[in-house]
Write a protein that holds these residues in place. Sequence first.
Motif, PDB file in Angstrom:
ATOM      1  N   MET A 148       5.928  -6.690   5.992  1.00 45.61           N
ATOM      2  CA  MET A 148       6.971  -7.676   6.195  1.00 45.61           C
ATOM      3  C   MET A 148       7.279  -8.370   4.874  1.00 45.61           C
ATOM      4  SD  MET A 148       4.856 -10.669   8.238  1.00 45.61           S
ATOM      5  CE  MET A 148       6.256 -11.801   8.234  1.00 45.61           C
ATOM      6  N   ALA A 149       8.474  -8.961   4.789  1.00 44.09           N
ATOM      7  CA  ALA A 149       8.866  -9.666   3.569  1.00 44.09           C
ATOM      8  C   ALA A 149       7.987 -10.895   3.393  1.00 44.09           C
ATOM      9  CB  ALA A 149      10.332 -10.075   3.670  1.00 44.09           C
ATOM     10  N   PRO A 150       7.705 -11.277   2.155  1.00 40.56           N
ATOM     11  CA  PRO A 150       6.880 -12.465   1.924  1.00 40.56           C
ATOM     12  C   PRO A 150       7.502 -13.709   2.561  1.00 40.56           C
ATOM     13  CG  PRO A 150       7.163 -11.215  -0.107  1.00 40.56           C
ATOM     14  CD  PRO A 150       8.108 -10.622   0.894  1.00 40.56           C
ATOM     15  N   VAL A 151       6.649 -14.607   3.024  1.00 40.81           N
ATOM     16  CA  VAL A 151       7.085 -15.922   3.498  1.00 40.81           C
ATOM     17  C   VAL A 151       6.971 -16.874   2.316  1.00 40.81           C
ATOM     18  CG1 VAL A 151       6.601 -17.828   5.075  1.00 40.81           C
ATOM     19  CG2 VAL A 151       6.291 -15.461   5.850  1.00 40.81           C
ATOM     20  N   ASN A 152       8.029 -17.570   1.981  1.00 46.97           N
ATOM     21  CA  ASN A 152       8.010 -18.475   0.837  1.00 46.97           C
ATOM     22  C   ASN A 152       7.760 -19.904   1.285  1.00 46.97           C
ATOM     23  OD1 ASN A 152       8.543 -16.678  -1.379  1.00 46.97           O
ATOM     24  ND2 ASN A 152      10.615 -16.441  -0.569  1.00 46.97           N
ATOM     25  N   VAL A 153       6.888 -20.579   0.540  1.00 45.89           N
ATOM     26  CA  VAL A 153       6.571 -21.980   0.800  1.00 45.89           C
ATOM     27  C   VAL A 153       7.167 -22.804  -0.337  1.00 45.89           C
ATOM     28  CG1 VAL A 153       4.754 -23.672   1.238  1.00 45.89           C
ATOM     29  CG2 VAL A 153       4.411 -21.262   1.870  1.00 45.89           C
ATOM     30  N   ALA A 154       8.066 -23.716  -0.008  1.00 52.53           N
ATOM     31  CA  ALA A 154       8.704 -24.569  -1.014  1.00 52.53           C
ATOM     32  C   ALA A 154       7.965 -25.895  -1.096  1.00 52.53           C
ATOM     33  CB  ALA A 154      10.164 -24.803  -0.659  1.00 52.53           C
ATOM     34  N   THR A 155       7.530 -26.279  -2.298  1.00 54.45           N
ATOM     35  CA  THR A 155       6.815 -27.535  -2.505  1.00 54.45           C
ATOM     36  C   THR A 155       7.399 -28.265  -3.713  1.00 54.45           C
ATOM     37  OG1 THR A 155       5.144 -26.696  -4.058  1.00 54.45           O
ATOM     38  CG2 THR A 155       4.723 -26.358  -1.696  1.00 54.45           C
ATOM     39  N   SER A 156       6.868 -29.445  -3.992  1.00 52.86           N
ATOM     40  CA  SER A 156       7.353 -30.230  -5.124  1.00 52.86           C
ATOM     41  C   SER A 156       7.124 -29.518  -6.450  1.00 52.86           C
ATOM     42  CB  SER A 156       6.652 -31.595  -5.154  1.00 52.86           C
ATOM     43  OG  SER A 156       5.235 -31.423  -5.224  1.00 52.86           O
ATOM     44  N   ALA A 157       6.124 -28.638  -6.487  1.00 46.47           N
ATOM     45  CA  ALA A 157       5.819 -27.916  -7.733  1.00 46.47           C
ATOM     46  C   ALA A 157       6.563 -26.584  -7.841  1.00 46.47           C
ATOM     47  CB  ALA A 157       4.317 -27.678  -7.830  1.00 46.47           C
ATOM     48  N   GLY A 158       7.350 -26.261  -6.836  1.00 47.17           N
ATOM     49  CA  GLY A 158       8.052 -24.991  -6.828  1.00 47.17           C
ATOM     50  C   GLY A 158       7.689 -24.165  -5.605  1.00 47.17           C
ATOM     51  N   GLN A 159       8.034 -22.889  -5.608  1.00 43.40           N
ATOM     52  CA  GLN A 159       7.766 -22.011  -4.477  1.00 43.40           C
ATOM     53  C   GLN A 159       6.586 -21.093  -4.766  1.00 43.40           C
ATOM     54  OE1 GLN A 159      11.100 -19.757  -3.085  1.00 43.40           O
ATOM     55  NE2 GLN A 159      12.208 -21.540  -2.334  1.00 43.40           N
ATOM     56  N   TYR A 160       5.903 -20.688  -3.701  1.00 41.98           N
ATOM     57  CA  TYR A 160       4.911 -19.628  -3.833  1.00 41.98           C
ATOM     58  C   TYR A 160       4.985 -18.736  -2.595  1.00 41.98           C
ATOM     59  CZ  TYR A 160       1.805 -22.557  -0.873  1.00 41.98           C
ATOM     60  OH  TYR A 160       1.266 -23.321   0.131  1.00 41.98           O
ATOM     61  N   PRO A 161       4.629 -17.456  -2.746  1.00 39.88           N
ATOM     62  CA  PRO A 161       4.769 -16.502  -1.644  1.00 39.88           C
ATOM     63  C   PRO A 161       3.495 -16.352  -0.810  1.00 39.88           C
ATOM     64  CG  PRO A 161       4.277 -15.321  -3.649  1.00 39.88           C
ATOM     65  CD  PRO A 161       4.293 -16.786  -4.019  1.00 39.88           C
ATOM     66  N   ILE A 162       3.698 -16.024   0.450  1.00 43.52           N
ATOM     67  CA  ILE A 162       2.616 -15.568   1.324  1.00 43.52           C
ATOM     68  C   ILE A 162       2.886 -14.094   1.602  1.00 43.52           C
ATOM     69  CG2 ILE A 162       1.370 -15.899   3.490  1.00 43.52           C
ATOM     70  CD1 ILE A 162       2.734 -18.657   3.713  1.00 43.52           C
ATOM     71  N   HIS A 163       2.014 -13.231   1.110  1.00 51.22           N
ATOM     72  CA  HIS A 163       2.143 -11.793   1.353  1.00 51.22           C
ATOM     73  C   HIS A 163       1.277 -11.424   2.558  1.00 51.22           C
ATOM     74  CE1 HIS A 163       4.159 -11.206  -2.508  1.00 51.22           C
ATOM     75  NE2 HIS A 163       3.240 -11.992  -3.053  1.00 51.22           N
ATOM     76  N   ILE A 164       1.855 -10.765   3.536  1.00 49.87           N
ATOM     77  CA  ILE A 164       1.142 -10.391   4.765  1.00 49.87           C
ATOM     78  C   ILE A 164       1.325  -8.896   4.975  1.00 49.87           C
ATOM     79  CG2 ILE A 164       0.878 -10.825   7.236  1.00 49.87           C
ATOM     80  CD1 ILE A 164       2.511 -13.450   6.752  1.00 49.87           C
ATOM     81  N   GLU A 165       0.254  -8.132   4.812  1.00 50.79           N
ATOM     82  CA  GLU A 165       0.367  -6.687   4.993  1.00 50.79           C
ATOM     83  C   GLU A 165      -1.017  -6.045   5.031  1.00 50.79           C
ATOM     84  OE1 GLU A 165       2.243  -4.765   1.683  1.00 50.79           O
ATOM     85  OE2 GLU A 165       1.345  -6.140   0.228  1.00 50.79           O
ATOM     86  N   PRO A 166      -1.151  -4.908   5.725  1.00 48.55           N
ATOM     87  CA  PRO A 166      -2.399  -4.149   5.648  1.00 48.55           C
ATOM     88  C   PRO A 166      -2.606  -3.648   4.220  1.00 48.55           C
ATOM     89  CG  PRO A 166      -1.011  -3.408   7.477  1.00 48.55           C
ATOM     90  CD  PRO A 166      -0.165  -4.289   6.628  1.00 48.55           C
ATOM     91  N   GLY A 167      -3.841  -3.658   3.766  1.00 51.16           N
ATOM     92  CA  GLY A 167      -4.147  -3.130   2.445  1.00 51.16           C
ATOM     93  C   GLY A 167      -3.736  -4.030   1.292  1.00 51.16           C
ATOM     94  N   ARG A 168      -3.397  -5.270   1.556  1.00 50.86           N
ATOM     95  CA  ARG A 168      -2.972  -6.168   0.479  1.00 50.86           C
ATOM     96  C   ARG A 168      -4.070  -6.361  -0.564  1.00 50.86           C
ATOM     97  NH1 ARG A 168       1.442  -7.501  -2.263  1.00 50.86           N
ATOM     98  NH2 ARG A 168       0.928  -9.239  -3.630  1.00 50.86           N
ATOM     99  N   LEU A 169      -5.329  -6.294  -0.145  1.00 45.10           N
ATOM    100  CA  LEU A 169      -6.437  -6.504  -1.080  1.00 45.10           C
ATOM    101  C   LEU A 169      -6.377  -5.505  -2.238  1.00 45.10           C
ATOM    102  CD1 LEU A 169      -8.749  -8.548  -1.134  1.00 45.10           C
ATOM    103  CD2 LEU A 169     -10.205  -6.827  -0.044  1.00 45.10           C
ATOM    104  N   GLN A 170      -6.017  -4.266  -1.944  1.00 41.40           N
ATOM    105  CA  GLN A 170      -5.939  -3.243  -2.982  1.00 41.40           C
ATOM    106  C   GLN A 170      -4.778  -3.481  -3.945  1.00 41.40           C
ATOM    107  OE1 GLN A 170      -6.536  -2.517   0.202  1.00 41.40           O
ATOM    108  NE2 GLN A 170      -8.489  -1.437   0.209  1.00 41.40           N
ATOM    109  N   ARG A 171      -3.804  -4.298  -3.522  1.00 42.12           N
ATOM    110  CA  ARG A 171      -2.631  -4.571  -4.363  1.00 42.12           C
ATOM    111  C   ARG A 171      -2.639  -5.995  -4.905  1.00 42.12           C
ATOM    112  NH1 ARG A 171      -1.058  -1.186  -0.319  1.00 42.12           N
ATOM    113  NH2 ARG A 171      -0.521  -2.838   1.141  1.00 42.12           N
ATOM    114  N   ILE A 172      -3.798  -6.614  -4.920  1.00 39.96           N
ATOM    115  CA  ILE A 172      -3.898  -8.023  -5.283  1.00 39.96           C
ATOM    116  C   ILE A 172      -3.462  -8.294  -6.717  1.00 39.96           C
ATOM    117  CG2 ILE A 172      -6.272  -8.042  -6.149  1.00 39.96           C
ATOM    118  CD1 ILE A 172      -4.781 -10.576  -3.695  1.00 39.96           C
ATOM    119  N   ALA A 173      -3.584  -7.303  -7.593  1.00 40.76           N
ATOM    120  CA  ALA A 173      -3.207  -7.504  -9.004  1.00 40.76           C
ATOM    121  C   ALA A 173      -1.758  -7.935  -9.153  1.00 40.76           C
ATOM    122  CB  ALA A 173      -3.473  -6.229  -9.801  1.00 40.76           C
ATOM    123  N   GLN A 174      -0.921  -7.584  -8.170  1.00 43.68           N
ATOM    124  CA  GLN A 174       0.491  -7.950  -8.229  1.00 43.68           C
ATOM    125  C   GLN A 174       0.698  -9.465  -8.207  1.00 43.68           C
ATOM    126  OE1 GLN A 174       2.312  -5.952  -4.912  1.00 43.68           O
ATOM    127  NE2 GLN A 174       1.738  -3.901  -5.621  1.00 43.68           N
TER     128      GLN A 174
END
Length: 377
Positions: free
Chosen positions: A1-27
């Motif tokens: 699924m597409a990342p869920v973005n969290v907007a905060t006072s310091a800017g945005q950051y993504p939530i990545h949700i997917e099987p096998g994400r651990l192997q792609r953590i370097a991204q």
Amino acid sequence: MAPVNVATSAGQYPIHIEPGRLQRIAQSVPGNATRLVIISNPVVDGLYGAVLRQALAPLGKPVMTIIVPDGESFKSLDTLNTIYDRMLAEKLDRRAVILALGGGVIGDMAGFAAATYMRGIRYMQIPTTLLAQVDSSVGGKTAVNHPLGKNMIGAFYQPVSVDIDIDVLRTLPAREVSAGLAEVIKYGLILDAAFFEWCERNVAQLVALDADALAYAIGRCCELKAQVVSEDEKETGLRAILNLGHTFGHAIEAGLGFGTWLHGEAVACGLVQAAVLSGKVLDLPAEDIERVRQLVRAIGCPDVAPDLGQDSWLDLMQGDKKTEGGEIRYVLLPGIGQAVVQAAPLDKVQETLEETVGNVTIERESARARETIASGG
């Protein structure tokens, strides 16, 4: 699924949700990181530490691992100091990045260490429990416990990313799954009646760790929490509704001793207690209270609270962070999918405790856990 973005006072950051994400953590690792610091516990590091370190290897950055004891009882200033000791001994600079590999305890402590080391360095959340994936890893709440209260020493400090690998849930103990599902149904209760109904219809699939059901539930919870955090990052208003069941639940945890019940188990019981109190104060229909109770039972969590003694109950709830001017403020439900924060008359709180407290086994075990043991799983 597409990342869920969290907007905060310091800017945005993504939530990545997917099987096998651990192997792609370097991204997700910031390109200018000088050192990477994995903070984990022995159990999680034994399962996924080597996988994470292998996934980080192509970056060519030095990686160190700090292992801290497992469990809520170790979420303390003493444990935090051991993290500082290692980081200072290694002379980590301000461009070091912490990777919090574990459940809510690890995420909270690693996040607080990041918030306070050299007045703040970057960190990534890599939650490995369902509860952490749907709740504690998102929103930047970091803290440690004090003997007189849960999460009373902490800071709001946002991660640079949250990386959720659904595959890691396969190794979770059954109690941890049940505890995580308590936070899942909480989101439906406070914000999304349709999602609560979906949980009722799909509870068997969730308990069985059906991949499609989990992906949808985790994604929806993250979307709902991202909306709330974006509107109220520092919990000055709306965000307080995320604490439904927590005033009662934190009292259970502190009263029994942190770690006796899992956080999600205590919150699940607190959801029932909050629903009962909502019936007395806001006329939440009896059939809706029963729906909450039945869903809590269906996920394998307790719906009867331990007998701490009424005076102790009230004293412990008085220490909750939502108390204002000595007045306990509860998250209550006018209806399924709606929540408000307000005080409640003492007599109604006492009636609620009388109706929801019973003789329960402290060292509890979910029905699903018993079935797993019986089947040799």
